[in-house]
Scaffold this active site. Sequence first.
Site, PDB file in Angstrom:
ATOM      1  N   CYS A  52       5.818  -3.907   2.406  1.00  0.00           N
ATOM      2  CA  CYS A  52       5.112  -3.000   1.972  1.00  0.00           C
ATOM      3  C   CYS A  52       4.009  -3.554   1.043  1.00  0.00           C
ATOM      4  CB  CYS A  52       5.664  -1.924   1.130  1.00  0.00           C
ATOM      5  SG  CYS A  52       6.996  -1.155   2.026  1.00  0.00           S
ATOM      6  N   ARG A 135       6.943   3.695   8.331  1.00  0.00           N
ATOM      7  CA  ARG A 135       5.777   3.571   8.416  1.00  0.00           C
ATOM      8  C   ARG A 135       4.860   4.461   9.293  1.00  0.00           C
ATOM      9  NH1 ARG A 135       6.029  -1.292   5.056  1.00  0.00           N
ATOM     10  NH2 ARG A 135       8.098  -2.104   5.667  1.00  0.00           N
TER      11      ARG A 135
HETATM   12  C1  BEZ Z   1       9.918  -3.823   2.950  1.00  0.00           C
HETATM   13  O1  BEZ Z   1       9.969  -5.099   3.151  1.00  0.00           O
HETATM   14  O2  BEZ Z   1       8.665  -3.541   3.014  1.00  0.00           O
HETATM   15  C2  BEZ Z   1      10.719  -3.080   3.479  1.00  0.00           C
HETATM   16  C3  BEZ Z   1      11.840  -3.577   4.366  1.00  0.00           C
HETATM   17  C4  BEZ Z   1      12.840  -2.938   4.654  1.00  0.00           C
HETATM   18  C5  BEZ Z   1      13.192  -1.888   4.375  1.00  0.00           C
HETATM   19  C6  BEZ Z   1      12.231  -1.297   3.372  1.00  0.00           C
HETATM   20  C7  BEZ Z   1      11.387  -1.842   3.085  1.00  0.00           C
END
Ligand code: BEZ
Length: 235
Positions: A52, A135
């Site tokens: 993110c 997402r």
């Molecule tokens: C992230 O790195 O943005 C992420 C990865 C797995 C679950 C939630 C967020």
Amino acid sequence: MEENQFIAMPRIGDKAPEFKAVTTQGNIHFPDDYRGNWVILFSHPADFTPVCTSEFITFASLEEKFASVNCKLVGLSVDGLYSHIAWLRTIKEKIEYKGMKEVEVKFPLIEDITMDVAKKYGMIQPGESNTKAVRAVFFIDPQGIIRAIIYYPLSLGRNFDELYRVIVALQTADLFGIATPADWQPGDDVIVPPAGSCGVAKDRMEGKEDMKCYDWFFCTKKLDKEEVMKKVQKK
Ligand code: BEZ
């Protein structure tokens, strides 16, 4: 039968579901506040997570590029406002990603701890997570109609060149009455007429050197990049 299995999800062609929300840029009334603009409404799973973070830095760096094609950005996660503020401050003060640093996220990030908005938009997909939004990317036109939707799982960071391409392609289709073929980029040939009006294109081909028909159902014509961008960037 699993709970949530039959929650209605917005579809292409639907009016964007309405909501009021608190964001890092103040209160918003969606989609009314965005009438007249294209808008990308997107969700991310959680603040203070790496994928993110890489996405926010990239999106914020591209905000002006999206603005130049009349497109505003609105983010959402099921975190609270103070988490959002702290995360965006950390991004600005501490994170450098692919040469992008001191990046300020100026577009609104919605707090949605009740998950009301995320559920309205089908962003909570229990097979992936019950507690985090996937997402999701909603492309909404100036009349508040959903024109395209892309979903990615938690582990996959989005391709922002593709999001920009989608916005330009949707506007090009509207402005020029054409469709865009696989991997289309501004300057590439476009499809005439749009899919669904088979047979019309070849009849219209007489005397039009810039048109090419591969068969009765597949005709293309040239459309200059300058002509596309002049119109898309005009508003
Ligand atoms: C992230 O790195 O943005 C992420 C990865 C797995 C679950 C939630 C967020």
